[in-house]
Design an enzyme around this catalytic site. Structure first.
Site, short mmCIF file in Angstrom:
data_model
loop_
_atom_site.label_atom_id
_atom_site.label_comp_id
_atom_site.label_asym_id
_atom_site.label_seq_id
_atom_site.Cartn_x
_atom_site.Cartn_y
_atom_site.Cartn_z
NE ARG A 181 21.30 9.10 -20.93
CZ ARG A 181 21.93 9.27 -19.63
NH1 ARG A 181 21.59 8.60 -18.64
NH2 ARG A 181 22.95 10.31 -19.62
CB SER A 230 22.12 12.67 -26.55
OG SER A 230 22.91 13.77 -25.64
CD GLU A 300 20.68 9.27 -24.78
OE1 GLU A 300 20.10 10.48 -24.24
OE2 GLU A 300 21.77 8.92 -25.06
#
Length: 308
Positions: A181, A230, A300
């Site tokens: 990520r 998320s 995130e």
């Protein structure tokens, strides 16, 4: 043509270079950010094409921050808004085409589902997971977005970007320094195109996998809510949602901000939450998880802008 929408008389119009496209002072971000919260962009810029964006950034004061935003599916925009320039790419930069060698070329504004569907129709496998990513190609490239066991780094060949100083460059995927990520894409750079590569596949099988992903998302995630995708990264060896659940945070509320009861790694705006409510709830969850498990969750979702 340069269009200044809703400018105050005192607004420093002359500080911005001309643009083929639109420039909006105090442009609303809450109109399209998934949470539907947060303050405006100081300048919301929509260029007509790559060349107009490059010329604009080349002429922009280097001290002015630049932030590209797609559909805002992974953003908390703070209630005080975003200083500087926010760039939104137009639909003209969302085109997707098929190239030899099982490759798919996509504009930075293209949605993941559009890319996955084009690959399916061309019999190209390996891009099905993009069906489960509710953002743009530019956002997926920047954050190495992933789902269902694959991520962007697995399929990316190269990108075209406009740097903060207005140069148009092509980078191989390896230059992005991908980790989970995260990428090393420079601050203020705008991804305007990406080239992906898959493998030969059966259209029916590819379509079935995309349908499976869609059904799984529908069953497990609060897709029809004001949410932001998320919230926390999965720590090594753990699932963020389970850590949140084990810490007793399922359904936890702060005002109209709530931890989803359907999927604990999603935060919801039940109607009138502010961004400060949502972010504070996330920090409360992080504290409870740390106290319960000793693990410190990392955000995130990107949190941008300033507090009110």
């Amino acid at each position: 043509m340069v269009e200044h929408v809703g400018l105050e008389v005192s607004a420093p119009c002359t500080a911005l270079p001309p643009l083929r496209g639109t420039i909006e002072h105090q442009g609303s971000l809450a109109d399209f950010i998934w949470f539907r919260t947060g303050g405006p962009a100081e300048w919301l810029v929509r260029p007509d094409d790559v060349q107009s964006l490059a010329a604009f950034l080349a002429g922009l004061d280097p001290e002015v921050p630049v932030l590209p935003v797609g559909v805002g599916s992974n953003l908390i925009v703070r209630d005080g808004g975003v200083p500087g320039v926010v760039v939104r790419l137009p639909k003209a930069m969302a085109k997707v085409s098929i190239e030899p060698g099982n490759r798919v070329r996509a504009g930075g504004a293209a949605m993941g589902i559009t890319v996955a569907s084009a690959a399916r129709d061309a019999g190209i496998a390996g891009l099905e997971f993009l069906r489960g990513i509710p953002g743009t190609v530019g956002g997926a490239v920047r954050m190495n977005a992933g789902a269902y066991g694959r991520d962007t780094s697995n399929i990316l060949v190269e990108i075209t970007l406009v740097t903060r100083n207005g140069t148009v460059e092509t980078w191989p995927a390896a230059r992005l320094g991908y980790t989970y990520r995260h990428s090393e894409l420079p601050e203020g750079a705008v991804v305007v195109e990406a080239l992906f590569e898959g493998t030969p596949g059966d259209k029916a099988e590819i379509g079935a996998e995309m349908d499976r992903i869609a059904a799984e998302r529908e069953a497990s995630q609060p897709l029809r809510s004001r949410t932001g995708g998320s919230t926390f990264k999965n720590p090594q060896g753990h699932s963020a949602w389970k850590l949140v659940d084990d810490a007793g945070c399922r359904g936890l509320r702060r005002g109209d901000a709530q931890v989803s009861e359907k999927h604990c790694n999603f935060l919801l705006n039940l109607g009138n939450a502010s961004s400060v409510d949502i972010e504070a709830l996330g920090e409360e969850v992080r504290a409870k998880v740390k106290a319960q498990s000793g693990i410190e969750l990392e955000w995130e979702i990107q949190r941008i802008g300033v507090d009110k």
